[in-house]
Design a protein around this motif. Structure first.
Motif, mmCIF file in Angstrom:
data_model
loop_
_atom_site.group_PDB
_atom_site.id
_atom_site.type_symbol
_atom_site.label_atom_id
_atom_site.label_comp_id
_atom_site.label_asym_id
_atom_site.label_seq_id
_atom_site.Cartn_x
_atom_site.Cartn_y
_atom_site.Cartn_z
ATOM 1 N N TRP A 10 0.748 -1.150 0.071
ATOM 2 C CA TRP A 10 -0.142 0.062 0.000
ATOM 3 C C TRP A 10 0.704 1.354 0.022
ATOM 4 N N VAL A 13 1.437 2.562 -3.548
ATOM 5 C CA VAL A 13 0.359 3.255 -4.364
ATOM 6 C C VAL A 13 0.716 4.948 -4.434
ATOM 7 N N ILE A 15 -0.019 8.722 -5.249
ATOM 8 C CA ILE A 15 -1.086 9.634 -4.720
ATOM 9 C C ILE A 15 -2.213 9.575 -5.628
ATOM 10 N N GLY A 16 -3.196 9.178 -4.987
ATOM 11 C CA GLY A 16 -4.697 9.083 -5.775
ATOM 12 C C GLY A 16 -4.529 7.864 -6.924
ATOM 13 N N CYS A 17 -3.699 6.966 -6.714
ATOM 14 C CA CYS A 17 -3.768 5.861 -7.729
ATOM 15 C C CYS A 17 -3.242 6.359 -9.200
ATOM 16 N N ILE A 18 -2.663 7.447 -9.171
ATOM 17 C CA ILE A 18 -2.038 8.113 -10.520
ATOM 18 C C ILE A 18 -1.093 7.293 -11.172
ATOM 19 N N VAL A 19 -1.376 6.969 -12.469
ATOM 20 C CA VAL A 19 -0.441 6.208 -13.023
ATOM 21 C C VAL A 19 0.528 7.144 -13.826
ATOM 22 N N THR A 20 1.964 6.945 -13.545
ATOM 23 C CA THR A 20 2.981 8.064 -13.890
ATOM 24 C C THR A 20 3.672 7.618 -14.971
ATOM 25 N N SER B 97 -10.839 9.744 -3.451
ATOM 26 C CA SER B 97 -9.827 8.519 -3.714
ATOM 27 C C SER B 97 -8.867 8.941 -4.926
ATOM 28 N N MET B 98 -9.143 10.023 -5.377
ATOM 29 C CA MET B 98 -8.071 10.644 -6.373
ATOM 30 C C MET B 98 -7.324 11.512 -5.797
ATOM 31 N N ARG B 99 -7.519 12.015 -4.082
ATOM 32 C CA ARG B 99 -6.778 12.765 -3.676
ATOM 33 C C ARG B 99 -6.855 14.216 -4.049
ATOM 34 N N LEU B 160 -3.340 16.357 1.076
ATOM 35 C CA LEU B 160 -4.091 16.164 -0.376
ATOM 36 C C LEU B 160 -5.206 15.552 -0.202
ATOM 37 N N TYR B 196 0.086 21.233 -6.573
ATOM 38 C CA TYR B 196 -0.419 19.814 -6.650
ATOM 39 C C TYR B 196 0.718 19.001 -7.097
ATOM 40 N N LEU B 198 1.449 16.324 -8.523
ATOM 41 C CA LEU B 198 1.582 15.662 -10.010
ATOM 42 C C LEU B 198 0.151 16.136 -10.743
ATOM 43 N N THR B 207 -1.786 9.409 -16.002
ATOM 44 C CA THR B 207 -3.364 8.982 -16.029
ATOM 45 C C THR B 207 -3.772 8.940 -14.652
ATOM 46 N N MET B 208 -5.004 9.729 -14.519
ATOM 47 C CA MET B 208 -5.574 9.866 -13.204
ATOM 48 C C MET B 208 -7.086 9.073 -13.411
ATOM 49 N N GLY B 209 -7.514 8.568 -12.449
ATOM 50 C CA GLY B 209 -8.692 7.749 -12.217
ATOM 51 C C GLY B 209 -8.849 6.469 -12.895
ATOM 52 N N ALA B 210 -7.656 5.807 -13.235
ATOM 53 C CA ALA B 210 -7.727 4.679 -13.954
ATOM 54 C C ALA B 210 -8.335 3.629 -13.039
ATOM 55 N N PHE B 211 -8.677 2.539 -13.608
ATOM 56 C CA PHE B 211 -9.356 1.553 -12.652
ATOM 57 C C PHE B 211 -8.157 0.575 -11.927
ATOM 58 N N ALA B 220 -4.849 0.231 -2.523
ATOM 59 C CA ALA B 220 -5.196 1.600 -2.789
ATOM 60 C C ALA B 220 -6.136 2.110 -1.588
ATOM 61 N N ALA B 223 -4.165 2.516 1.476
ATOM 62 C CA ALA B 223 -3.345 3.910 1.542
ATOM 63 C C ALA B 223 -4.218 5.125 1.732
#
Lengths: 97, 390
Positions: A10, A13, A15-20, B97-99, B160, B196, B198, B207-211, B220, B223
């Motif tokens: 965990w 992960v 921030i906010g599950c962002i894919v970087t 959840s996207m903070r 955040l 912010y 990122l 990519t934000m809000g991906a599954f 997730a 966290a």
């Protein structure tokens, strides 16, 4: 997210599950969702590429002999290629393991 | 210098949003929140606030637009109430959840049906589990101060997370009160610019809000939980720094004449000040009764609550919402928080003040009297409704 999601804790992960890192879909093995896989009788194949056109995963490519084959790393086993093939080249069989 | 001004609380909240130099407001008007966003629209139209005002077609769109704006790194505000909060419900979860550190004022209102535009805490209870930091205010000054604090808490790089500031619809939102409005220079000194880490940026795509498949969803969520729990340190730090600068200090649990009390009454929101009048009267009569209020509703202040009630034998809770088929939601959360204690006080839950019905100081006296009767009788009744006509 890291490449090896099964080892990710965990704390890894983002921030906010962002894919970087772009292109994470290319390293995700959607092939392990599959319960059936395509097999081929290329003697009947006319190389029309209809299977390639219909594949929702975009994972069918021509091999060195010119035959159209699904990349099993990505193929989810939906069977659309077998359904659409006008020459019945493709047969879906159960995954055993 | 800050000066004391007679001002409607909703307008004061908008002025606090202006003092925070908010970049984007996306909102839809709904009673009793309307004056907040209406005044912000005026401030933007008149050029007094250099912000983008997005007049959306629904609350679902309001929160969705806020996600985009916050993700782009803009300081973002919205406000809603009751049915509006329900309509944006699914996106409320996504914000946390996207903070994305959005600040939202909620002018608490009853939920349909029957249709009611008046105040209670039904809407709050429907968003308990959404992962937002949630703060209750009791008067106009607290609404202004906590709106400013909310931006600093939300945008802190260790937090955040989005923040809701709950103010009672009508009973607070539509009052004209004397409020110390901080001046621009003081707020600028208190509130650092929003960075912010990122943000959406074409030169550095993300990519934000991906599954998230089952293999990462649990990580997730944990966290997110750890992040919300740990935000409490920053919340306390922000309140301390605000107090040091402006002279007004806030706490997760606020006490009023609690010392040496075996009987406590517990409330949230603006009715607390009414309860104080009842407490004063009962104290004059020599009855040792105190009041405590939960200001920080999420993350829930377990330690502070346990510390506050450590000598109490009976706690009387007024819930301004009913969880149908269960009882008073705040009373049940209090029972949950106190269950691990060795010496557990009796908890008497009352549901009252629903859909805008007033609870006067005399009502509080009656609630306390009835609560003590139930405690003396040793009844295990989950809750009672107060003031219903039989």
């Amino acid at each position: 997210m890291t490449n090896s999601e099964d080892k990710m804790t965990w704390k890894d992960v983002e921030i906010g599950c962002i894919v970087t890192k772009p292109g994470s879909a290319t390293i995700t093995q959607t092939g392990d969702w599959r319960s059936r896989r395509p097999t081929y009788d290329f003697s009947k194949c006319i190389k029309c590429a209809i299977c390639q056109t219909y594949c929702p995963e975009g994972c069918i490519h021509q091999n060195e002999k010119g035959n159209y084959v699904a990349d099993l790393f990505y193929c989810k086993g939906c069977g659309i290629c077998a359904k659409e093939c006008p020459k019945k080249v493709i047969t879906m069989i159960e995954e055993k393991e | 210098m800050a000066k004391r001004t007679g001002i409607e609380v909703s307008i004061a909240v908008s002025e606090a949003v202006k003092l925070a130099n908010t970049d984007v407001i996306a909102a839809y008007p709904i009673t009793p929140q309307t004056h907040i966003v209406e005044h912000l629209a005026e401030l933007v139209a008149q050029g007094e606030l250099n912000a983008e005002y997005i007049p959306v077609e629904s609350e679902h769109s309001a929160m969705s637009a806020c996600l985009g704006s916050s993700a782009a790194g803009a300081r973002t505000f919205t406000a809603t109430a009751g049915q509006g909060l329900e309509l944006m419900h699914e996106v409320v979860y996504v914000a946390s959840s996207m903070r994305l550190p959005i600040v939202m004022a909620v002018a608490n209102r009853a939920l349909s049906g029957p249709l009611s535009v008046w105040g209670d805490h039904s809407d709050v209870m429907s968003v308990r589990d959404t992962g937002w930091i949630q703060i209750f205010v009791e008067n106009g000054q607290e609404a202004v101060d906590n709106t400013i604090c909310a931006f600093r808490m939300a945008e802190d790089s260790r937090v955040l997370l989005p923040v809701m500031v709950h103010l009672d619809g009508f009973h607070l939102s539509h009052m004209v009160e004397p409020i110390m409005m901080p001046d621009q220079k003081e707020v600028d000194e208190f509130l650092p610019p929003f960075n912010y880490p990122l943000p959406l940026d074409p030169s550095k795509p993300v990519t934000m809000g991906a599954f998230a498949p089952p293999i990462v969803f649990t990580e997730a969520k944990w966290a997110q939980e750890m992040n919300l729990e740990q935000s409490k340190d920053v919340i306390l730090e922000v309140w301390k720094k605000f107090g040091d600068k402006f002279g007004r200090y806030y706490n997760p649990v606020e006490c009023y004449r609690c010392d040496d009390c075996e009987t406590l009454i517990m409330t949230m929101g603006s009715f607390s000040e009414t309860a104080m009048m009842a407490i004063d009267k009962l104290r004059e009569e020599g009855k040792k009764i105190g009041l405590f209020r939960i200001r920080l509703w999420r993350p829930f202040p377990f330690e502070e609550v346990r510390e506050t009630v450590k000598n109490a034998k009976a706690i009387i809770v007024l819930d301004r919402a009913i969880s149908l088929g269960m009882g008073g939601p705040v009373a049940s959360e209090l029972r949950n928080a106190l269950y691990p204690l060795e010496k557990r006080p009796k908890i008497m839950g009352f549901v009252g003040g629903l859909g805008g019905r007033d609870i006067t100081p005399t009502d509080f006296e009656k609630i306390i009297k009835r609560g003590l009767e139930i405690a003396a009788a040793g009844s295990n009744r989950e809750f009672e409704i107060y003031g219903v006509r039989e």
